[in-house]
Design an enzyme around this catalytic site. Structure first.
Site, PDB file in Angstrom:
ATOM      1  N   GLY A  86     -12.491 -46.941  39.853  1.00 36.77           N
ATOM      2  CA  GLY A  86     -12.560 -46.205  41.106  1.00 36.77           C
ATOM      3  C   GLY A  86     -13.954 -46.296  41.701  1.00 36.77           C
ATOM      4  O   GLY A  86     -14.674 -47.270  41.481  1.00 36.77           O
ATOM      5  N   CYS A  87     -14.347 -45.285  42.448  1.00 35.79           N
ATOM      6  CA  CYS A  87     -15.672 -45.273  43.086  1.00 35.79           C
ATOM      7  C   CYS A  87     -16.751 -45.484  42.034  1.00 35.79           C
ATOM      8  O   CYS A  87     -16.836 -44.760  41.044  1.00 35.79           O
ATOM      9  CB  CYS A  87     -15.886 -43.946  43.809  1.00 35.79           C
ATOM     10  SG  CYS A  87     -17.521 -43.788  44.556  1.00 35.79           S
TER      11      CYS A  87
END
Length: 260
Positions: A86-87
């Protein structure tokens, strides 16, 4: 009498197990017989883990012993890999700070940036291009291990599955798109084998009900040979260290890797 046995035995185990020497990562380090004997849990360990498996002290001792045994595998392994969860701000924070709380000085260097499973992907993409979701690049943390061993690498792989959800394909929380895929980019056959085995263990834990905190029931993590890594701009490096209240959707989905 039974309670007295529990208290006495727990006292012995705290001294024995928590008094173990912390695994060392120096190159060429070989454990002597005294170190090995301290890592062998006595018969009391089996008695307590079967009689009181959910007691907080027993869970602590079990986790500490398992981490120590795994970390004693000192076979060398390629030092670099890239992880997409993810981020990349949260990925960086959890690995550079939290993983190193468990294994001090285990990370030599780590930077956020981009990597694609396609070796022919566009060179040096911009952040905006990657965020469009059409480049095939994944937001990753590029990690260089300090004195890498198979045991340390396996612990990192297990930790990777604790703080993100590997069952949501191309998505982590509010962040959706192929750039947010759960991904392990490996260097070398042995890295790939270990990463694959850990991912399979996670699936087994899901199937058996030992992990119930992911969104779905199928591990979607992809494993691919590493390609060229392109670091993100400096303002993205250590973003959450510089901005502690900054955006992060990572948290511990699982506190400790389950025993299978």
């Amino acid at each position: 009498m039974f309670y007295t046995t529990f208290v006495q035995t727990t006292s012995v185990l705290i001294t024995t197990c928590l008094g173990q020497s912390i695994p060392r990562w120096e190159k060429g380090h070989k454990q002597d017989s005294r170190e090995v004997s301290r890592m062998k849990a006595p018969w009391q360990f089996a008695f307590l883990t079967t009689s009181f498996p959910f007691h907080p002290i027993i869970r602590l001792l079990t986790t500490r012993t398992n981490m120590t045994v795994a970390a004693t595998n000192t076979e060398p392994i390629a030092p670099t890999l890239a992880l997409g969860a993810g981020c990349y701000w949260g990925t960086e924070k959890f690995i550079k700070k939290d993983f190193q709380k468990r294994f001090p000085d285990s990370i030599k260097d780590a930077k956020v940036g981009f990597m694609s499973p396609d070796p022919n992907a566009k060179k040096n993409p911009s952040y905006r291009e990657v965020c469009s979701g059409i480049t095939g690049y994944v937001e990753v943390l590029f990690v260089e291990l300090n004195n890498p061993t198979e045991g340390l690498y396996e612990e990192l792989m297990k930790f990777f599955f604790l703080f993100h959800d590997p069952t949501t394909k191309n998505r982590q929380g509010n962040d959706a798109g192929t750039q947010y895929a759960s991904y392990v980019f490996t260097n070398g056959e042995r890295q790939t084998e270990i990463a694959t085995k850990v991912a399979q263990d996670v699936q087994t834990a899901l199937d058996s009900g030992k992990i119930t905190t992911y969104s779905r029931k199928k591990v979607e993590t992809l494993i691919s040979p590493a390609n060229t890594f392109y670091p993100a701009h400096e303002e993205h490096q250590e973003y959450l260290m510089k901005n502690p209240s900054g955006y992060c959707n990572h948290y511990y989905r699982v506190r400790e890797f389950p025993e299978l």
